[in-house]
Scaffold this motif. Structure first.
Motif, PDB file in Angstrom:
ATOM      1  N   VAL A  79       0.492  -1.318  -0.619  1.00 45.95           N
ATOM      2  CA  VAL A  79      -0.274   0.144  -0.099  1.00 45.95           C
ATOM      3  C   VAL A  79       0.548   1.023  -0.349  1.00 45.95           C
ATOM      4  CG1 VAL A  79      -1.633   1.023   1.326  1.00 45.95           C
ATOM      5  CG2 VAL A  79      -1.812  -1.092   0.816  1.00 45.95           C
ATOM      6  N   ILE A  80       1.729   0.772   0.789  1.00 45.81           N
ATOM      7  CA  ILE A  80       2.881   2.466   0.532  1.00 45.81           C
ATOM      8  C   ILE A  80       3.196   2.348  -0.041  1.00 45.81           C
ATOM      9  CG2 ILE A  80       5.136   3.469   2.192  1.00 45.81           C
ATOM     10  CD1 ILE A  80       4.081   2.022   4.539  1.00 45.81           C
ATOM     11  N   GLU A  81       4.036   1.423  -1.310  1.00 49.29           N
ATOM     12  CA  GLU A  81       5.081   1.875  -2.216  1.00 49.29           C
ATOM     13  C   GLU A  81       3.513   2.597  -3.519  1.00 49.29           C
ATOM     14  OE1 GLU A  81       5.540  -1.632  -6.390  1.00 49.29           O
ATOM     15  OE2 GLU A  81       7.039  -2.137  -3.732  1.00 49.29           O
ATOM     16  N   GLN A  82       2.289   1.360  -3.571  1.00 45.98           N
ATOM     17  CA  GLN A  82       1.757   2.475  -4.955  1.00 45.98           C
ATOM     18  C   GLN A  82       0.936   3.362  -4.455  1.00 45.98           C
ATOM     19  OE1 GLN A  82      -1.820  -0.371  -4.790  1.00 45.98           O
ATOM     20  NE2 GLN A  82      -3.225   1.108  -4.083  1.00 45.98           N
ATOM     21  N   GLU A  83       0.427   3.820  -2.893  1.00 39.70           N
ATOM     22  CA  GLU A  83       0.844   4.796  -2.727  1.00 39.70           C
ATOM     23  C   GLU A  83       1.479   6.209  -2.683  1.00 39.70           C
ATOM     24  OE1 GLU A  83      -2.789   6.476  -2.123  1.00 39.70           O
ATOM     25  OE2 GLU A  83      -3.206   3.820  -2.435  1.00 39.70           O
ATOM     26  N   ALA A  84       2.284   6.213  -2.269  1.00 35.95           N
ATOM     27  CA  ALA A  84       3.654   6.824  -2.128  1.00 35.95           C
ATOM     28  C   ALA A  84       4.894   6.718  -3.042  1.00 35.95           C
ATOM     29  CB  ALA A  84       4.721   7.049  -0.977  1.00 35.95           C
ATOM     30  N   GLY A  85       4.458   5.633  -3.409  1.00 39.54           N
ATOM     31  CA  GLY A  85       5.665   5.129  -4.655  1.00 39.54           C
ATOM     32  C   GLY A  85       6.812   4.851  -4.243  1.00 39.54           C
ATOM     33  N   ILE A  86       7.487   4.122  -4.937  1.00 38.87           N
ATOM     34  CA  ILE A  86       8.893   3.093  -5.150  1.00 38.87           C
ATOM     35  C   ILE A  86      10.230   3.781  -4.167  1.00 38.87           C
ATOM     36  CG2 ILE A  86       9.230   3.145  -7.175  1.00 38.87           C
ATOM     37  CD1 ILE A  86      10.004   0.106  -6.476  1.00 38.87           C
ATOM     38  N   GLU A  87       9.952   4.498  -4.750  1.00 33.51           N
ATOM     39  CA  GLU A  87      11.052   5.535  -4.084  1.00 33.51           C
ATOM     40  C   GLU A  87      11.508   5.919  -2.381  1.00 33.51           C
ATOM     41  OE1 GLU A  87       9.476   6.892  -6.085  1.00 33.51           O
ATOM     42  OE2 GLU A  87      10.376   7.065  -8.153  1.00 33.51           O
ATOM     43  N   GLU A  88       9.774   6.120  -2.028  1.00 37.58           N
ATOM     44  CA  GLU A  88       9.017   6.176  -0.106  1.00 37.58           C
ATOM     45  C   GLU A  88       9.669   4.493  -0.033  1.00 37.58           C
ATOM     46  OE1 GLU A  88       8.399   7.174   3.160  1.00 37.58           O
ATOM     47  OE2 GLU A  88       8.344   8.171   1.148  1.00 37.58           O
ATOM     48  N   LEU A  89       9.142   3.254  -0.332  1.00 40.36           N
ATOM     49  CA  LEU A  89       9.238   2.126   0.389  1.00 40.36           C
ATOM     50  C   LEU A  89       9.125   1.082  -0.938  1.00 40.36           C
ATOM     51  CD1 LEU A  89       9.987   0.232   2.402  1.00 40.36           C
ATOM     52  CD2 LEU A  89       7.018  -0.155   2.833  1.00 40.36           C
ATOM     53  N   ASP A  90      10.335  -0.005  -1.434  1.00 35.72           N
ATOM     54  CA  ASP A  90      10.280  -1.083  -2.269  1.00 35.72           C
ATOM     55  C   ASP A  90       9.454  -2.315  -1.302  1.00 35.72           C
ATOM     56  OD1 ASP A  90      10.795  -3.106  -4.329  1.00 35.72           O
ATOM     57  OD2 ASP A  90      12.506  -2.147  -4.785  1.00 35.72           O
ATOM     58  N   ALA A  91       8.480  -2.477  -2.264  1.00 32.83           N
ATOM     59  CA  ALA A  91       7.321  -3.350  -0.997  1.00 32.83           C
ATOM     60  C   ALA A  91       9.026  -4.803  -1.793  1.00 32.83           C
ATOM     61  CB  ALA A  91       6.296  -3.808  -1.499  1.00 32.83           C
ATOM     62  N   SER A  92       9.421  -4.966  -2.921  1.00 29.28           N
ATOM     63  CA  SER A  92       9.862  -6.507  -3.039  1.00 29.28           C
ATOM     64  C   SER A  92      10.975  -6.301  -1.912  1.00 29.28           C
ATOM     65  CB  SER A  92      10.356  -6.413  -3.979  1.00 29.28           C
ATOM     66  OG  SER A  92      10.946  -5.410  -4.786  1.00 29.28           O
ATOM     67  N   ASP A  93      11.753  -5.331  -1.419  1.00 30.45           N
ATOM     68  CA  ASP A  93      12.857  -5.445  -1.013  1.00 30.45           C
ATOM     69  C   ASP A  93      11.879  -5.288   0.793  1.00 30.45           C
ATOM     70  OD1 ASP A  93      15.213  -5.020   1.001  1.00 30.45           O
ATOM     71  OD2 ASP A  93      15.310  -2.967   0.215  1.00 30.45           O
ATOM     72  N   ARG A  94      12.680  -7.724   0.699  1.00 29.88           N
ATOM     73  CA  ARG A  94      12.083  -7.541   1.937  1.00 29.88           C
ATOM     74  C   ARG A  94      12.874  -7.268   3.242  1.00 29.88           C
ATOM     75  NH1 ARG A  94       8.643 -12.563   1.800  1.00 29.88           N
ATOM     76  NH2 ARG A  94       9.581 -13.356   2.878  1.00 29.88           N
ATOM     77  N   ARG A  95      13.986  -7.789   2.787  1.00 30.65           N
ATOM     78  CA  ARG A  95      15.218  -7.589   4.231  1.00 30.65           C
ATOM     79  C   ARG A  95      14.809  -6.388   4.980  1.00 30.65           C
ATOM     80  NH1 ARG A  95      20.427  -4.888   4.581  1.00 30.65           N
ATOM     81  NH2 ARG A  95      21.293  -5.923   6.337  1.00 30.65           N
ATOM     82  N   ARG A  96      14.555  -4.572   3.512  1.00 30.05           N
ATOM     83  CA  ARG A  96      14.039  -4.102   4.527  1.00 30.05           C
ATOM     84  C   ARG A  96      12.505  -3.277   5.021  1.00 30.05           C
ATOM     85  NH1 ARG A  96      16.737   0.641   5.337  1.00 30.05           N
ATOM     86  NH2 ARG A  96      15.555   2.408   4.807  1.00 30.05           N
ATOM     87  N   VAL A  97      11.592  -3.884   4.271  1.00 29.56           N
ATOM     88  CA  VAL A  97      10.394  -4.609   5.474  1.00 29.56           C
ATOM     89  C   VAL A  97      10.536  -4.688   6.403  1.00 29.56           C
ATOM     90  CG1 VAL A  97       8.482  -4.957   4.655  1.00 29.56           C
ATOM     91  CG2 VAL A  97       9.230  -4.338   3.105  1.00 29.56           C
ATOM     92  N   TRP A  98      11.226  -5.850   6.631  1.00 28.35           N
ATOM     93  CA  TRP A  98      11.351  -6.674   8.292  1.00 28.35           C
ATOM     94  C   TRP A  98      12.308  -5.938   9.091  1.00 28.35           C
ATOM     95  CZ3 TRP A  98       8.983 -10.030   4.763  1.00 28.35           C
ATOM     96  CH2 TRP A  98       8.457 -10.122   5.178  1.00 28.35           C
ATOM     97  N   GLN A  99      13.508  -5.354   8.513  1.00 28.75           N
ATOM     98  CA  GLN A  99      14.474  -4.328   8.955  1.00 28.75           C
ATOM     99  C   GLN A  99      13.060  -3.053  10.341  1.00 28.75           C
ATOM    100  OE1 GLN A  99      17.291  -2.880   6.861  1.00 28.75           O
ATOM    101  NE2 GLN A  99      18.390  -4.084   7.652  1.00 28.75           N
ATOM    102  N   MET A 100      12.112  -2.363   9.106  1.00 23.73           N
ATOM    103  CA  MET A 100      11.475  -1.664   9.595  1.00 23.73           C
ATOM    104  C   MET A 100      10.162  -1.355  10.276  1.00 23.73           C
ATOM    105  SD  MET A 100      13.018   1.344   8.030  1.00 23.73           S
ATOM    106  CE  MET A 100      11.367   2.558   8.121  1.00 23.73           C
ATOM    107  N   ILE A 101       9.612  -3.062  10.293  1.00 26.79           N
ATOM    108  CA  ILE A 101       8.481  -3.177  10.527  1.00 26.79           C
ATOM    109  C   ILE A 101       8.412  -4.822  10.919  1.00 26.79           C
ATOM    110  CG2 ILE A 101       6.823  -1.381   9.422  1.00 26.79           C
ATOM    111  CD1 ILE A 101       6.062  -3.528   7.486  1.00 26.79           C
ATOM    112  N   GLY A 102       9.407  -5.059  10.883  1.00 28.45           N
ATOM    113  CA  GLY A 102       9.396  -6.424  11.576  1.00 28.45           C
ATOM    114  C   GLY A 102       9.330  -6.877  13.100  1.00 28.45           C
ATOM    115  N   GLY A 103       9.165  -7.799  13.738  1.00 31.86           N
ATOM    116  CA  GLY A 103       9.048  -8.150  14.965  1.00 31.86           C
ATOM    117  C   GLY A 103      10.046  -7.627  16.053  1.00 31.86           C
ATOM    118  N   GLU A 104      11.160  -7.836  15.259  1.00 33.87           N
ATOM    119  CA  GLU A 104      12.840  -7.664  16.118  1.00 33.87           C
ATOM    120  C   GLU A 104      12.870  -6.069  16.198  1.00 33.87           C
ATOM    121  OE1 GLU A 104      17.008  -8.615  15.673  1.00 33.87           O
ATOM    122  OE2 GLU A 104      16.080  -9.123  14.182  1.00 33.87           O
ATOM    123  N   GLN A 105      12.279  -5.077  14.819  1.00 34.04           N
ATOM    124  CA  GLN A 105      12.108  -4.197  15.195  1.00 34.04           C
ATOM    125  C   GLN A 105      11.733  -3.257  16.182  1.00 34.04           C
ATOM    126  OE1 GLN A 105      14.386  -1.743  14.493  1.00 34.04           O
ATOM    127  NE2 GLN A 105      13.469   0.445  13.991  1.00 34.04           N
TER     128      GLN A 105
END
Length: 294
Positions: free
Chosen positions: A193-219
């Motif tokens: 949703v973030i990529e769709q609304e704000a663009g891939i420059e804001e967040l690349d949803a396919s970058d799984r490592r980055r996604v989990w770093q930002m919103i994963g359980g450990e973080q």
């Protein structure tokens, strides 16, 4: 003559994966053996009246499993969301089942019979096909959590792999204690949703490592938005739930600390948001203001 000993099996092979279990078996794994009793199960055929009108095959439990039983001999209720049906989305029926289960537990607690409530979050949020009805019932779930947590801790679990998003992420934030695995994710909006609304420059949803770093359980645990990080193991999650109930009702829930979180938000530079900077904000004052009773 030398003998060769067989090395011990890695701990990983001894785990009983919780993530791999469907919602019904997740609930069964957390309750004491032989105490699982499902309310409004598939044979009651309480289905969504709206999905079939849109050409969608219904599920007989509408993707929500409500189970009563005991945890360590004490009455408990578990609401487990089935991610395999419509991505765990909350519609009128599934949401009403969860809200009603919590409201019944509240009624018992008000009468002096404490029931331990556990919500297993695995949801993308409101079911778009039932948008307004789904939003209304999510509000009922949130109200029930707030009322119930005055009497007993409300424990939430985000195990994976769908995560917890949308209005249900707010419900998770209202829980007394939130347990997460590294595979779990928590956020208001999902990466797609973030990529769709704000663009891939804001967040690349396919970058799984980055996604989990930002919103994963450990973080989320490191930044104080969840309370316990556990392995993907049914026994470990059960132990974490038991520990949460043993701690009792927190002196202040997260949602009651508005000034604390506003102050943290004020220290965040929107132009420099990273997993590291978010942790720094939390670490600066986490020791000075412990949230929970020990």
């Amino acid at each position: 003559m030398s003998t060769m000993t067989t090395p011990a099996a890695p701990a990983l092979t001894l785990r009983d994966s919780f993530i791999e279990l469907p919602a019904r078996e997740r609930a069964r794994a957390l309750l004491d053996d032989g105490t699982f009793r499902e309310l409004l199960g598939p044979f009651d055929r309480i289905e969504s009246p709206w999905l079939s009108l849109q050409g969608i095959v219904c599920q007989a439990d509408d993707g929500a499993v409500i189970a009563r039983g005991t945890i360590d001999g004490k009455p408990a209720v578990i609401a487990a969301i089935e991610s395999a049906f419509q991505g765990g989305s909350i519609g009128e029926v599934s949401g009403s089942k969860i809200a009603a289960a919590l409201e019944l537990a509240l009624r018992d607690c008000e009468r002096g019979r404490i029931v331990q409530p556990v919500v297993l979050f695995e949801t993308g949020g409101v079911r778009l096909q039932e948008a307004n009805l789904g939003l209304a019932v999510i509000a009922e779930i949130q109200a029930a959590i707030v009322a119930l947590r005055r009497h007993v801790p409300v424990v939430g679990v985000i195990a994976g792999m769908v995560g917890c998003f949308g209005g249900m992420s707010l419900a998770a934030g209202l829980c007394s204690y939130l347990i997460a695995t590294k595979q779990g994710r928590l956020g208001m909006n999902g990466p797609e949703v973030i990529e769709q609304e704000a663009g891939i420059e804001e967040l690349d949803a396919s970058d799984r490592r980055r996604v989990w770093q930002m919103i994963g359980g450990e973080q989320r645990v490191a930044t104080g938005l969840a309370d316990a990080l556990v392995d993907d193991d049914a026994h470990a999650i059960r132990a974490a739930i038991r520990d949460a109930f043993a701690r009792g009702v927190p002196t202040a829930h997260r949602s009651e600390q508005v000034s604390v979180y506003l102050e943290r938000l004020a220290r965040i530079d929107p132009a420099n948001v990273s997993p590291e900077t978010m942790r720094e904000v939390f670490e600066q004052d986490s020791a000075a203001a412990p949230r929970k009773e020990q």
